[in-house]
Write an enzyme that holds these catalytic residues in place. Structure first.
Site, mmCIF file in Angstrom:
data_model
loop_
_atom_site.group_PDB
_atom_site.id
_atom_site.type_symbol
_atom_site.label_atom_id
_atom_site.label_comp_id
_atom_site.label_asym_id
_atom_site.label_seq_id
_atom_site.Cartn_x
_atom_site.Cartn_y
_atom_site.Cartn_z
ATOM 1 N N ILE A 185 -5.228 0.935 2.140
ATOM 2 C CA ILE A 185 -4.949 -0.164 1.205
ATOM 3 C C ILE A 185 -3.434 -0.264 1.003
ATOM 4 O O ILE A 185 -2.702 0.677 1.337
ATOM 5 C CB ILE A 185 -5.604 0.041 -0.190
ATOM 6 N N VAL A 283 1.389 1.815 2.793
ATOM 7 C CA VAL A 283 -0.035 1.918 3.101
ATOM 8 C C VAL A 283 -0.608 3.260 2.640
ATOM 9 O O VAL A 283 -0.134 4.311 3.047
ATOM 10 C CB VAL A 283 -0.276 1.762 4.618
ATOM 11 N N SER A 284 -1.624 3.194 1.794
ATOM 12 C CA SER A 284 -2.223 4.398 1.207
ATOM 13 C C SER A 284 -3.655 4.589 1.690
ATOM 14 O O SER A 284 -4.374 3.615 1.914
ATOM 15 C CB SER A 284 -2.212 4.258 -0.316
ATOM 16 N N PRO A 285 -4.102 5.856 1.814
ATOM 17 C CA PRO A 285 -5.502 6.128 2.160
ATOM 18 C C PRO A 285 -6.382 6.254 0.915
ATOM 19 O O PRO A 285 -7.581 6.448 1.044
ATOM 20 C CB PRO A 285 -5.408 7.483 2.861
ATOM 21 N N ASP A 394 0.527 7.423 -4.992
ATOM 22 C CA ASP A 394 -0.049 8.511 -4.195
ATOM 23 C C ASP A 394 0.488 9.863 -4.648
ATOM 24 O O ASP A 394 -0.016 10.904 -4.272
ATOM 25 C CB ASP A 394 0.276 8.329 -2.706
#
Ligand code: NAG
Ligand code: NAG
Ligand code: NAG
Ligand code: NAG
Ligand code: NAG
Ligand code: NAG
Ligand code: NAG
Ligand code: NAG
Length: 703
Positions: A185, A283-285, A394
């Site tokens: 995301i 962009v992060s997981p 994050d």
């Protein structure tokens, strides 16, 4: 009727055969080699690279760190070779690259593997020991340079390339491109929203994965796989104290396990699978996105705060724990990669070539052709903005800083007191960034690099772009469009041409946002070092580089980057001597295993041991799970397997309690077979350095 049917079938088969032959003829031949080697550093006491949280220091190991190298050579021109290396590390640093190249020079001579044709890209795991970067900003939270970790990294990369070189064979490469579902995301949508070209894309992150399949010339022998897909390797958050490759490291582990013969221990097989990093800047997981940890409500959108505090705004998911999230995001990448790999059909075909240049990022005149303002602009003397210290959702910063703002905090204010005051010109150039750290001067050491490598590889219709930092989604897309434009202008772009970004390569200069994202001054914008036109400067340089690649023209080498070797600082204390309580021996059991377990249980054994910093156990393992097969103990799992954990704990000043854990899979076969846990370490005290070996009682697994 029958005859006509027969004829029709015959014609069909014939055309199928000629179609296949034509396909085969279109398959380019390359010299191909893959190699893997252990780069794990000190798994205890050393701060991890990534979150910049000093208290996040190693207490053991979940997974080993590896270097994965691939050599691709043009069969007609010996000098046209490229080397892509993916390392389970935060990023690749200049001080690592420079030493790797010097050692390759000693092994292979100065023409084969050089600064220009070797690309080293970090997977960006935030769970590996740091202190390998040398520039002050990245080493400050580890209390300086850690030579042992740097050496492990440099040596492992060199060894992986030597192995890849030894394995060189004639082979072919297939390429396949697809979408990864639900594995990333955007963590700064408030910045992304500003992009004028956002309407041209359906999503605010890239889901595309590009897979390369390497095989022998007859297609019978599978050699390896590389893929490119953008997502931060931050599934494990800043409370994790175990060394690990995060989601990308886990995906590689799964792929290598699948492709190497069963029974091969991790890292020991010849099939190498790299999950390469790309334009993952924003962009992060952590798919559930940021929430306020106290109230469960969404965070403030622009500043990522809860009641004005960034520490409270944290992104989670998709698992219940970070370890579960790590496995889910790793598996999603693995499964897409496997699918694309299995179905790959299109062969790569054409020349191998490369271009590389160094650029002084602080003094670039950027043509109006590339800028967002329509004017000619310049890059700026490097500086970090206030949001840098706020961190991200994050891993928020430890202090009272918020994104999109310019509040202050004692630690970074203290750091900034060592630095120069920003000049009026720098403030104007960097605007609207409020300057926290003026890192644009070498005072007293280099804080960030200024001279940065720009690199592009061509392998047939594929272009790999090595960038020394973290490009956001849109920055990556724009850079690719610029390169495409250059190749179109040069007349070499075809419908099969494809560009991928290899992020965090060769050196590290933090983030690169678009001009519009920069205006928002969130973490990524605050960490875009050289001002609002940083991306445009990259586009300008890469336009030129790609054009010259297409036209086979030479490029200048550019200025030499500052060589940090021998100029590093360190306040890291070496491990002290090892001791055991009176009457105990190294390797003596503290708590032993039970005699029987069920699938799904955790087996645990602890011993009096030593500080694991004494010996890294490179290409070995601190632990084994053994199974008795035909009267012989056979190791079935190592410290690299995710179902095992190697834990270190200090007691008093000098004692180490070592614990080995194994989560028995629910699918584990039950019966009368015996198992045991084993640990080896090296103790170091006035009686000398010595390896000790420890083991548990044996146990069975029954229902
Ligand atoms: C390679 O090593 C040789 C011998 O030490 C040295 O003279 C040469 O400059 C090196 N080449 C490069 C490209 O570093
Ligand atoms: C890290 O993840 C764990 C869950 O595994 C969670 O309890 C903790 O709050 C998270 N911490 C941070 C700082 O993200
Ligand atoms: C940039 O432009 C200025 C003014 O035109 C000039 O003085 C300077 O040398 C240029 N810098 C570079 C690196 O070309
Ligand atoms: C930018 O500089 C170039 C070269 O100096 C000049 O030709 C061009 O007109 C300038 N563009 C603008 C928009 O000022
Ligand atoms: C910080 O923000 C305030 C308003 O929020 C502004 O007045 C001030 O000039 C800013 N300071 C810097 C250094 O940008
Ligand atoms: C590209 O240029 C090099 C020299 O710079 C030359 O040796 C080589 O033959 C050229 N390649 C092609 C495909 O023209
Ligand atoms: C052994 O079994 C007992 C009872 O089931 C359990 O409480 C204990 O944690 C087990 N010990 C180990 C080392 O697994
Ligand atoms: C154990 O030894 C027997 C006899 O040598 C052999 O048939 C069997 O395959 C062996 N089992 C395993 C698991 O290696």
């Amino acid at each position: 009727m029958k005859i006509r049917l027969y004829l029709l079938t015959y014609v069909l088969i014939q055309s199928l055969i000629s179609f296949i032959t034509a396909q085969q003829n279109d398959a380019g031949q390359f010299l191909i080699g893959a190699g893997i080697y252990d780069i794990t550093g000190q798994v205890a006491e050393i701060g991890f690279m990534g979150y910049a949280v000093p208290k996040q220091r190693g207490h053991g190991l979940l997974q080993r760190m590896r270097s994965r190298a691939f050599i691709i050579g043009d069969i007609n021109r010996e000098e046209n070779r490229v080397v892509y290396v993916s390392v389970d590390n935060g990023m690749a640093f200049q001080i690592v690259k420079t030493e790797v190249i010097d050692r390759l020079n000693k092994t292979f001579g100065s023409n084969l593997y050089t600064d220009k044709n070797v690309l080293i890209s970090g997977t960006h795991t935030h769970s590996t020991p740091g202190g390998t970067g040398a520039t002050a900003l990245v080493d400050i939270t580890t209390f300086g340079f850690v030579k042992e970790n740097w050496e492990a990294c440099v040596n492992g990369i060199v060894q992986s390339i030597i192995r890849a070189d030894k394995n060189l064979q004639l082979g072919r490469i297939k390429i396949n491109i697809g979408q990864v579902d639900n594995a990333n995301i955007n963590r700064s949508p408030a910045s992304y929203m500003n992009n004028v070209d956002r309407g041209e894309y359906t999503d605010n992150t890239d889901h595309e994965m590009t897979v390369l399949r390497f095989e022998s010339i007859d297609g019978k022998n599978e050699i390896g796989m590389i893929n490119f897909y953008p997502v931060h390797a931050v599934s494990l958050n800043n409370t994790n104290l175990l060394v690990a490759g995060d989601n990308k490291g886990y995906a590689s582990y799964l792929f290598e396990k699948l492709k190497n013969p069963s029974g091969t221990l991790p890292g020991q097989g010849s099939f190498v699978a790299a999950f390469g990093q790309s334009n993952e800047g924003d962009v992060s997981p952590n798919l559930m996105g940021p929430k306020c940890i106290d109230t469960g409500l969404p965070c403030e959108f622009y500043t990522s705060t809860c009641n004005g505090k960034s520490e409270k705004c944290i992104a989670f998911g998709p698992g219940k724990t970070m370890y579960e999230s790590n496995e889910i995001i790793g598996k999603r990448q693995f499964e897409t990669a496997k699918d694309l790999y299995d179905k790959a059909q299109l062969f790569i075909n054409g020349n191998v070539n490369f271009r590389h240049t160094y650029v002084d990022m602080q003094t670039i005149n950027v043509s109006s052709r590339f800028t967002s303002t329509g004017h000619n602009e310049t890059t700026c003397q490097a500086a970090l903005g206030y949001s840098f210290a706020a961190g991200t959702t994050d891993g928020p910063g430890d202090f009272d800083f918020t994104q999109s703002s310019n509040s202050t905090n004692p630690f970074w204010q203290f750091v900034s007191s060592f630095l120069a005051k920003p000049t009026e010109q720098q403030i104007q150039c960097q605007a609207p960034k409020p300057i926290l750290l003026d890192v644009g001067l070498i005072k007293p050491i280099e804080w960030v690099p200024f001279v940065l490598p720009h690199q592009i590889f061509q392998i047939g219709q594929l272009f790999i772009v090595g960038v020394p930092g973290e490009f956001t989604t849109m920055s990556g897309r724009r850079l690719k469009l610029t390169i495409k434009q250059a190749l179109q202008d040069a007349g070499t772009w075809t419908s099969d041409s494809h560009i991928v970004i290899a992020g965090l390569s060769n050196s590290y200069s933090h983030y690169i946002t678009t001009y519009e994202e920069y205006q928002q001054q969130r973490y990524e914008g605050a960490s875009t070092l050289y001002g609002p036109h940083t991306l445009a400067a990259y586009q300008q340089t890469f336009y030129d580089l790609s054009m010259k690649l297409a036209r086979n023209e030479t490029v200048p080498s550019g200025p030499t980057p500052f060589d940090m070797r021998g100029k590093t600082f360190s306040f890291v204390v070496p491990p002290i001597w090892d001791g055991v309580p009176i009457g105990k021996k190294f390797g003596e059991v503290i708590t032993d295993v039970n005699s029987s377990y069920k699938p799904g249980d955790t087996v645990r054994c602890s011993w009096w041991g030593a500080n694991p910093r004494n010996d890294l156990f490179t290409e070995k393992s601190f632990l084994y799970v053994d199974r008795l097969i035909n009267q012989t103990w056979v190791p079935i799992l190592t410290d690299d397997d995710l179902e095992t954990r190697f834990l270190w704990k200090r007691q008093f000043i000098d004692q180490s309690i070592i614990t080995v854990e194994w989560d028995i899979p629910t699918t584990q076969q039950t019966g009368q077979d015996l198992y045991r846990l084993r640990h080896s370490g090296v103790k170091n005290n006035i009686f000398g350095r010595q390896q000790y070996n420890a083991q548990s009682k044996s146990f069975t697994i029954n229902n």
